[in-house]
Scaffold this motif. Structure first.
Motif, PDB file in Angstrom:
ATOM      1  N   PRO A   1      32.165  28.859  43.103  1.00  0.00           N
ATOM      2  CA  PRO A   1      32.473  27.834  42.195  1.00  0.00           C
ATOM      3  C   PRO A   1      33.942  27.680  41.562  1.00  0.00           C
ATOM      4  CG  PRO A   1      31.671  29.815  41.080  1.00  0.00           C
ATOM      5  CD  PRO A   1      31.805  30.114  42.463  1.00  0.00           C
ATOM      6  N   VAL A   2      34.991  28.352  42.066  1.00  0.00           N
ATOM      7  CA  VAL A   2      36.092  28.685  41.416  1.00  0.00           C
ATOM      8  C   VAL A   2      37.003  27.197  41.286  1.00  0.00           C
ATOM      9  CG1 VAL A   2      36.388  31.087  42.118  1.00  0.00           C
ATOM     10  CG2 VAL A   2      37.357  29.444  43.332  1.00  0.00           C
ATOM     11  N   ALA A   3      36.755  26.299  41.992  1.00  0.00           N
ATOM     12  CA  ALA A   3      37.302  25.036  42.067  1.00  0.00           C
ATOM     13  C   ALA A   3      37.177  24.271  40.590  1.00  0.00           C
ATOM     14  CB  ALA A   3      37.151  24.105  43.130  1.00  0.00           C
ATOM     15  N   HIS A   4      35.699  24.540  40.389  1.00  0.00           N
ATOM     16  CA  HIS A   4      35.150  23.974  39.149  1.00  0.00           C
ATOM     17  C   HIS A   4      35.521  24.863  37.825  1.00  0.00           C
ATOM     18  CE1 HIS A   4      32.470  20.423  39.872  1.00  0.00           C
ATOM     19  NE2 HIS A   4      32.828  20.945  41.148  1.00  0.00           N
ATOM     20  N   SER A   5      35.165  26.107  37.952  1.00  0.00           N
ATOM     21  CA  SER A   5      35.448  27.118  37.022  1.00  0.00           C
ATOM     22  C   SER A   5      36.627  27.618  36.532  1.00  0.00           C
ATOM     23  CB  SER A   5      34.496  28.180  36.951  1.00  0.00           C
ATOM     24  OG  SER A   5      34.972  28.915  38.427  1.00  0.00           O
ATOM     25  N   MET A   6      37.620  27.792  37.874  1.00  0.00           N
ATOM     26  CA  MET A   6      39.016  28.156  37.424  1.00  0.00           C
ATOM     27  C   MET A   6      40.173  27.134  37.745  1.00  0.00           C
ATOM     28  SD  MET A   6      38.516  32.138  38.837  1.00  0.00           S
ATOM     29  CE  MET A   6      40.055  32.382  38.093  1.00  0.00           C
ATOM     30  N   GLY A   7      39.806  25.971  38.612  1.00  0.00           N
ATOM     31  CA  GLY A   7      40.950  24.947  38.585  1.00  0.00           C
ATOM     32  C   GLY A   7      41.767  25.452  39.862  1.00  0.00           C
ATOM     33  N   THR A   8      41.367  26.682  40.667  1.00  0.00           N
ATOM     34  CA  THR A   8      42.253  26.926  41.826  1.00  0.00           C
ATOM     35  C   THR A   8      41.584  26.418  43.225  1.00  0.00           C
ATOM     36  OG1 THR A   8      40.847  29.190  41.947  1.00  0.00           O
ATOM     37  CG2 THR A   8      42.951  28.880  40.606  1.00  0.00           C
ATOM     38  N   ALA A   9      42.431  26.632  44.272  1.00  0.00           N
ATOM     39  CA  ALA A   9      41.995  25.937  45.471  1.00  0.00           C
ATOM     40  C   ALA A   9      41.051  27.073  46.199  1.00  0.00           C
ATOM     41  CB  ALA A   9      43.283  25.733  46.404  1.00  0.00           C
ATOM     42  N   SER A  10      39.890  26.961  45.868  1.00  0.00           N
ATOM     43  CA  SER A  10      38.853  27.850  46.453  1.00  0.00           C
ATOM     44  C   SER A  10      39.063  29.423  46.375  1.00  0.00           C
ATOM     45  CB  SER A  10      38.427  27.442  47.759  1.00  0.00           C
ATOM     46  OG  SER A  10      37.410  28.187  48.552  1.00  0.00           O
TER      47      SER A  10
ATOM     48  N   HIS B   1      43.033  26.237  31.986  1.00  0.00           N
ATOM     49  CA  HIS B   1      41.836  27.182  32.349  1.00  0.00           C
ATOM     50  C   HIS B   1      42.504  28.385  31.573  1.00  0.00           C
ATOM     51  CE1 HIS B   1      39.580  30.392  34.109  1.00  0.00           C
ATOM     52  NE2 HIS B   1      40.747  30.588  34.496  1.00  0.00           N
ATOM     53  N   LEU B   2      43.337  28.983  31.771  1.00  0.00           N
ATOM     54  CA  LEU B   2      43.883  30.085  31.069  1.00  0.00           C
ATOM     55  C   LEU B   2      43.946  30.126  29.899  1.00  0.00           C
ATOM     56  CD1 LEU B   2      46.910  31.506  33.357  1.00  0.00           C
ATOM     57  CD2 LEU B   2      44.568  32.228  33.461  1.00  0.00           C
ATOM     58  N   ALA B   3      44.226  28.842  29.084  1.00  0.00           N
ATOM     59  CA  ALA B   3      44.421  28.684  27.723  1.00  0.00           C
ATOM     60  C   ALA B   3      42.893  28.787  26.952  1.00  0.00           C
ATOM     61  CB  ALA B   3      45.208  27.412  27.558  1.00  0.00           C
TER      62      ALA B   3
ATOM     63  N   GLN C   1      47.657  30.463  46.306  1.00  0.00           N
ATOM     64  CA  GLN C   1      48.619  30.875  45.301  1.00  0.00           C
ATOM     65  C   GLN C   1      49.299  29.647  44.482  1.00  0.00           C
ATOM     66  OE1 GLN C   1      49.107  34.312  44.636  1.00  0.00           O
ATOM     67  NE2 GLN C   1      47.254  34.148  46.042  1.00  0.00           N
ATOM     68  N   LEU C   2      49.585  28.631  45.223  1.00  0.00           N
ATOM     69  CA  LEU C   2      50.136  27.449  44.485  1.00  0.00           C
ATOM     70  C   LEU C   2      49.228  26.828  43.429  1.00  0.00           C
ATOM     71  CD1 LEU C   2      52.517  25.248  44.321  1.00  0.00           C
ATOM     72  CD2 LEU C   2      51.159  24.088  46.310  1.00  0.00           C
ATOM     73  N   SER C   3      47.993  26.843  43.710  1.00  0.00           N
ATOM     74  CA  SER C   3      47.167  26.418  42.688  1.00  0.00           C
ATOM     75  C   SER C   3      47.146  27.011  41.353  1.00  0.00           C
ATOM     76  CB  SER C   3      45.698  26.262  43.493  1.00  0.00           C
ATOM     77  OG  SER C   3      45.155  27.324  43.412  1.00  0.00           O
ATOM     78  N   HIS C   4      47.554  28.250  41.452  1.00  0.00           N
ATOM     79  CA  HIS C   4      47.666  28.920  40.080  1.00  0.00           C
ATOM     80  C   HIS C   4      48.608  28.495  39.237  1.00  0.00           C
ATOM     81  CE1 HIS C   4      45.370  32.093  42.434  1.00  0.00           C
ATOM     82  NE2 HIS C   4      44.985  32.250  41.104  1.00  0.00           N
ATOM     83  N   MET C   5      49.796  27.674  39.776  1.00  0.00           N
ATOM     84  CA  MET C   5      50.848  27.009  39.099  1.00  0.00           C
ATOM     85  C   MET C   5      50.506  25.769  38.460  1.00  0.00           C
ATOM     86  SD  MET C   5      52.381  29.763  39.387  1.00  0.00           S
ATOM     87  CE  MET C   5      53.765  29.282  38.296  1.00  0.00           C
ATOM     88  N   THR C   6      49.379  25.093  38.674  1.00  0.00           N
ATOM     89  CA  THR C   6      49.051  23.822  38.440  1.00  0.00           C
ATOM     90  C   THR C   6      48.917  23.629  36.855  1.00  0.00           C
ATOM     91  OG1 THR C   6      46.600  23.830  38.776  1.00  0.00           O
ATOM     92  CG2 THR C   6      48.332  23.200  40.660  1.00  0.00           C
TER      93      THR C   6
ATOM     94  N   VAL D   1      45.008  29.050  60.006  1.00  0.00           N
ATOM     95  CA  VAL D   1      44.447  28.199  58.734  1.00  0.00           C
ATOM     96  C   VAL D   1      44.150  29.252  57.577  1.00  0.00           C
ATOM     97  CG1 VAL D   1      42.301  27.061  58.097  1.00  0.00           C
ATOM     98  CG2 VAL D   1      43.437  26.675  60.294  1.00  0.00           C
ATOM     99  N   LEU D   2      43.565  30.352  57.883  1.00  0.00           N
ATOM    100  CA  LEU D   2      43.636  31.381  56.871  1.00  0.00           C
ATOM    101  C   LEU D   2      44.566  31.659  55.868  1.00  0.00           C
ATOM    102  CD1 LEU D   2      40.419  31.474  57.555  1.00  0.00           C
ATOM    103  CD2 LEU D   2      40.272  33.831  57.429  1.00  0.00           C
ATOM    104  N   SER D   3      45.765  31.844  56.588  1.00  0.00           N
ATOM    105  CA  SER D   3      46.917  32.314  56.064  1.00  0.00           C
ATOM    106  C   SER D   3      47.629  31.056  55.236  1.00  0.00           C
ATOM    107  CB  SER D   3      48.076  32.756  57.246  1.00  0.00           C
ATOM    108  OG  SER D   3      47.452  34.133  57.872  1.00  0.00           O
ATOM    109  N   ALA D   4      47.476  29.974  55.936  1.00  0.00           N
ATOM    110  CA  ALA D   4      47.995  28.711  55.308  1.00  0.00           C
ATOM    111  C   ALA D   4      47.249  28.522  53.875  1.00  0.00           C
ATOM    112  CB  ALA D   4      47.949  27.685  56.092  1.00  0.00           C
ATOM    113  N   HIS D   5      45.735  28.796  54.058  1.00  0.00           N
ATOM    114  CA  HIS D   5      45.143  28.504  52.843  1.00  0.00           C
ATOM    115  C   HIS D   5      45.392  29.493  51.788  1.00  0.00           C
ATOM    116  CE1 HIS D   5      42.001  27.388  49.705  1.00  0.00           C
ATOM    117  NE2 HIS D   5      41.809  28.655  49.962  1.00  0.00           N
ATOM    118  N   PHE D   6      45.778  30.709  52.149  1.00  0.00           N
ATOM    119  CA  PHE D   6      46.086  31.658  51.085  1.00  0.00           C
ATOM    120  C   PHE D   6      47.306  31.269  50.399  1.00  0.00           C
ATOM    121  CE2 PHE D   6      48.561  35.471  49.708  1.00  0.00           C
ATOM    122  CZ  PHE D   6      47.472  35.914  49.000  1.00  0.00           C
ATOM    123  N   ASP D   7      48.410  30.674  50.830  1.00  0.00           N
ATOM    124  CA  ASP D   7      49.567  29.928  50.153  1.00  0.00           C
ATOM    125  C   ASP D   7      49.075  29.040  49.270  1.00  0.00           C
ATOM    126  OD1 ASP D   7      50.790  31.738  52.161  1.00  0.00           O
ATOM    127  OD2 ASP D   7      51.826  30.330  53.371  1.00  0.00           O
TER     128      ASP D   7
END
Length: 265
Positions: A137-146, A249-251, A238-243, A229-235
């Motif tokens: 559920p993390v795209a909904h609950s945390m706003g990160t890319a899975s 969400h953090l706030a 990580q990028l999605s934490h900066m949106t 693909v898995l390595s590319a998605h990991f990147d």
């Protein structure tokens, strides 16, 4: 080594490694993940062991990463600190399970959410109780890319993976079996015996034959770009934490994450 958050059993030719934090639905803190990785490596090095079962104590396989302990252990990580931690504890530990030289079986009951989904789906085979369910559920609950390990479209169809991730909904054991993500669904009372029966059946095969065929099967995915693909998605993760979405969400705090995760599942 003496384990605190897992148990390690040698059952003939089978090693059973069980997540052992039932009081928090086997949420994965730093210590549990490190112990799980150490146990997996121990089982691989043990010449008497032919199959590794990853199970869990209590009503649930795993509620995922322990967000409460993360908030305490890593309250304000830098980009570099988050990258290093998640690369080691989430990505590399999961890939170690996937690449293990011996067959692995996940024994899943109850909730198998987020980080739990990753661990179970790194295993070669999955046996579930009828009450088991999977969720990311993390795209909904945390706003990160899975999740950090994007195994989803490799263990189910692309359209089903998109549905699961776009909605964040639960995937029940029966449906997971029907789409080919898991191997067996049994009553809760039969879960342990059914898993051990399968494990012992696999363990009876010549070990190097199984090791070599697993290598060929994994290479089939690799030839299709699995690890790339898995390595590319990991990147991307990580990028999605900066949106701005993730920062919002953090706030809102941890309670908001838990509330939104429950709402979508």
């Amino acid at each position: 080594m003496d384990f605190q958050h897992i148990t390690y059993e040698k059952l003939g030719a089978v090693a059973r490694v069980s997540l052992n934090r039932p009081q928090v639905r086997n949420a994965q803190d730093r210590l549990l993940l490190r112990e799980l990785d150490a146990a997996v490596k121990d089982a691989e090095a043990d010449k008497e062991i032919r199959v590794v079962v990853i199970a869990a104590v209590g009503d649930h396989f795993s509620a995922g990463h322990d967000l409460k302990s993360s908030k305490i252990e890593r309250p304000n990580p830098t980009v570099e600190e988050r990258w290093d931690y998640e690369e080691e504890h989430f990505f590399e530990y999961c890939m170690r399970i996937h690449d293990l030289k011996k067959p692995t079986i996940a024994q899943v009951q109850g909730a198998c959410i987020a980080g739990g989904f990753m661990v179970a789906n790194m295993c070669d085979l999955i046996v579930c109780s009828e009450d088991a369910f999977f969720s990311d559920p993390v795209a909904h609950s945390m706003g990160t890319a899975s999740l950090e390990v994007f195994v989803h479209p490799w263990v189910m169809s692309m359209r089903k993976a998109k549905e699961l991730l776009f909605t964040g909904r639960r995937l029940g054991a029966k449906e997971a079996y029907e789409i080919g993500m898991i191997n067996k669904v049994v009553p809760r009372s039969d879960l342990e015996s059914a898993t051990m029966e399968l494990a012992n059946h696999v363990a009876a095969a010549p070990p190097y034959a199984v090791r070599f065929v697993k290598k060929s099967l994994n290479r089939t995915w690799d030839a299709q770009g699995f690890k790339v693909v898995l390595s590319a998605h990991f990147d991307v993760h990580q990028l999605s934490h900066m949106t701005n979405e993730f920062q919002a969400h953090l706030a809102k705090g941890l309670d908001s994450t838990i509330k939104r995760a429950k709402a979508v599942s």
